[in-house]
Scaffold this motif. Structure first.
Motif, PDB file in Angstrom:
ATOM      1  N   TYR A   1      43.650  40.898  41.338  1.00 20.93           N
ATOM      2  CA  TYR A   1      43.180  39.979  42.367  1.00 20.93           C
ATOM      3  C   TYR A   1      41.924  39.264  41.914  1.00 20.93           C
ATOM      4  CZ  TYR A   1      46.275  42.011  45.806  1.00 20.93           C
ATOM      5  OH  TYR A   1      47.385  42.412  46.486  1.00 20.93           O
ATOM      6  N   THR A   2      41.739  38.066  42.449  1.00 20.76           N
ATOM      7  CA  THR A   2      40.457  37.379  42.334  1.00 20.76           C
ATOM      8  C   THR A   2      39.615  37.793  43.535  1.00 20.76           C
ATOM      9  OG1 THR A   2      41.186  35.484  43.630  1.00 20.76           O
ATOM     10  CG2 THR A   2      41.524  35.368  41.214  1.00 20.76           C
TER      11      THR A   2
ATOM     12  N   ILE B   1      41.004  38.966  47.400  1.00 15.14           N
ATOM     13  CA  ILE B   1      40.614  40.184  48.125  1.00 15.14           C
ATOM     14  C   ILE B   1      40.055  39.816  49.491  1.00 15.14           C
ATOM     15  CG2 ILE B   1      38.909  42.049  48.163  1.00 15.14           C
ATOM     16  CD1 ILE B   1      39.464  42.432  45.178  1.00 15.14           C
ATOM     17  N   ARG B   2      39.283  38.762  49.553  1.00 14.94           N
ATOM     18  CA  ARG B   2      38.694  38.345  50.837  1.00 14.94           C
ATOM     19  C   ARG B   2      39.759  37.982  51.861  1.00 14.94           C
ATOM     20  NH1 ARG B   2      33.831  34.842  48.348  1.00 14.94           N
ATOM     21  NH2 ARG B   2      32.351  36.547  48.161  1.00 14.94           N
ATOM     22  N   ARG B   3      40.904  37.531  51.419  1.00 12.23           N
ATOM     23  CA  ARG B   3      41.983  37.149  52.340  1.00 12.23           C
ATOM     24  C   ARG B   3      42.654  38.365  52.973  1.00 12.23           C
ATOM     25  NH1 ARG B   3      44.230  33.194  48.062  1.00 12.23           N
ATOM     26  NH2 ARG B   3      42.819  31.452  48.345  1.00 12.23           N
ATOM     27  N   GLY B   4      42.473  39.530  52.386  1.00 14.29           N
ATOM     28  CA  GLY B   4      43.080  40.743  52.913  1.00 14.29           C
ATOM     29  C   GLY B   4      44.257  41.189  52.069  1.00 14.29           C
TER      30      GLY B   4
ATOM     31  N   SER C   1      39.794  45.920  52.072  1.00 17.21           N
ATOM     32  CA  SER C   1      40.541  46.496  53.187  1.00 17.21           C
ATOM     33  C   SER C   1      41.978  46.014  53.121  1.00 17.21           C
ATOM     34  CB  SER C   1      39.905  46.137  54.527  1.00 17.21           C
ATOM     35  OG  SER C   1      39.875  44.752  54.704  1.00 17.21           O
ATOM     36  N   GLY C   2      42.850  46.914  53.478  1.00 19.69           N
ATOM     37  CA  GLY C   2      44.255  46.564  53.422  1.00 19.69           C
ATOM     38  C   GLY C   2      45.099  47.540  54.198  1.00 19.69           C
ATOM     39  N   GLY C   3      46.362  47.221  54.249  1.00 19.96           N
ATOM     40  CA  GLY C   3      47.309  48.063  54.959  1.00 19.96           C
ATOM     41  C   GLY C   3      48.611  48.176  54.198  1.00 19.96           C
TER      42      GLY C   3
ATOM     43  N   GLN D   1      40.942  44.707  39.806  1.00 20.27           N
ATOM     44  CA  GLN D   1      42.221  45.394  39.740  1.00 20.27           C
ATOM     45  C   GLN D   1      42.203  46.472  40.818  1.00 20.27           C
ATOM     46  OE1 GLN D   1      43.378  47.803  36.207  1.00 20.27           O
ATOM     47  NE2 GLN D   1      44.826  46.113  35.927  1.00 20.27           N
ATOM     48  N   LEU D   2      43.264  46.505  41.613  1.00 20.47           N
ATOM     49  CA  LEU D   2      43.399  47.470  42.695  1.00 20.47           C
ATOM     50  C   LEU D   2      44.493  48.451  42.307  1.00 20.47           C
ATOM     51  CD1 LEU D   2      42.689  48.112  45.762  1.00 20.47           C
ATOM     52  CD2 LEU D   2      44.711  46.756  46.295  1.00 20.47           C
TER      53      LEU D   2
END
Length: 155
Positions: free
Chosen positions: A133-134, A138-141, A43-45, A122-123
């Motif tokens: 990302y690790t 990713i868990r951090r947002g 999830s992200g913005g 990879q995003l």
């Protein structure tokens, strides 16, 4: 008294037989199915800056990125595992106008789940350069903004 003792003895035999049957079934049972991999929430913005705060919608109202932005609603977001395999996709959803009188942004987002079987991911958001990302990263947002030059930068 003997009757009570006899009922107790019969009841004990029945209980023990039930326990023995259960343990035998457990010994002969096939191993449990392998659990499915842990799912990782992606999830992200993305904040897309409006060229002019005057031309932007009111604060806290629905918005779409301006036509010149590289980030657009419905754009695909892909996640690849450490082998380069696409393991999940999502779409950029509608956003809300944020900011202040001088600078406003259209804040859009994405959210979906992928198998959490890799340590590195990879995003890829639309046509932007891939971002690495690790799992912990990713868990951090994931929070970005699109610069005036059409580059995605981390907030």
């Amino acid at each position: 008294m003997r009757t009570v003792w006899a009922y107790g003895a019969v009841l004990s035999v029945v209980v023990l037989a039930g326990c023995a049957g259960t343990s035998e079934e457990a010994k002969g049972a096939s191993p449990a199915a392998t659990p499915s991999p842990v799912m990782l929430s992606i999830s992200g913005g993305i904040d897309v800056i409006f060229p002019s705060a005057d031309a932007a919608p009111e604060l806290s109202t629905p918005c779409t990125p301006h036509p010149g932005a590289k980030t657009q609603l419905g754009q695909e977001v892909r996640v690849l595992d450490d082998q380069g395999t696409v393991i999940g996709t999502g779409k950029i959803d509608g956003g809300m106008t944020q900011g202040h009188a001088v600078m406003k942004t259209c804040s859009v987002g994405f959210s979906f789940k992928v198998p959490g079987t890799s340590e590195n991911y990879q995003l890829i958001i639309g046509d932007f350069a891939p971002l690495n990302y690790t799992r912990e990263g990713i868990r951090r947002g994931l929070s970005y903004y699109e610069t005036a030059e059409g580059v995605l930068d981390i907030q």
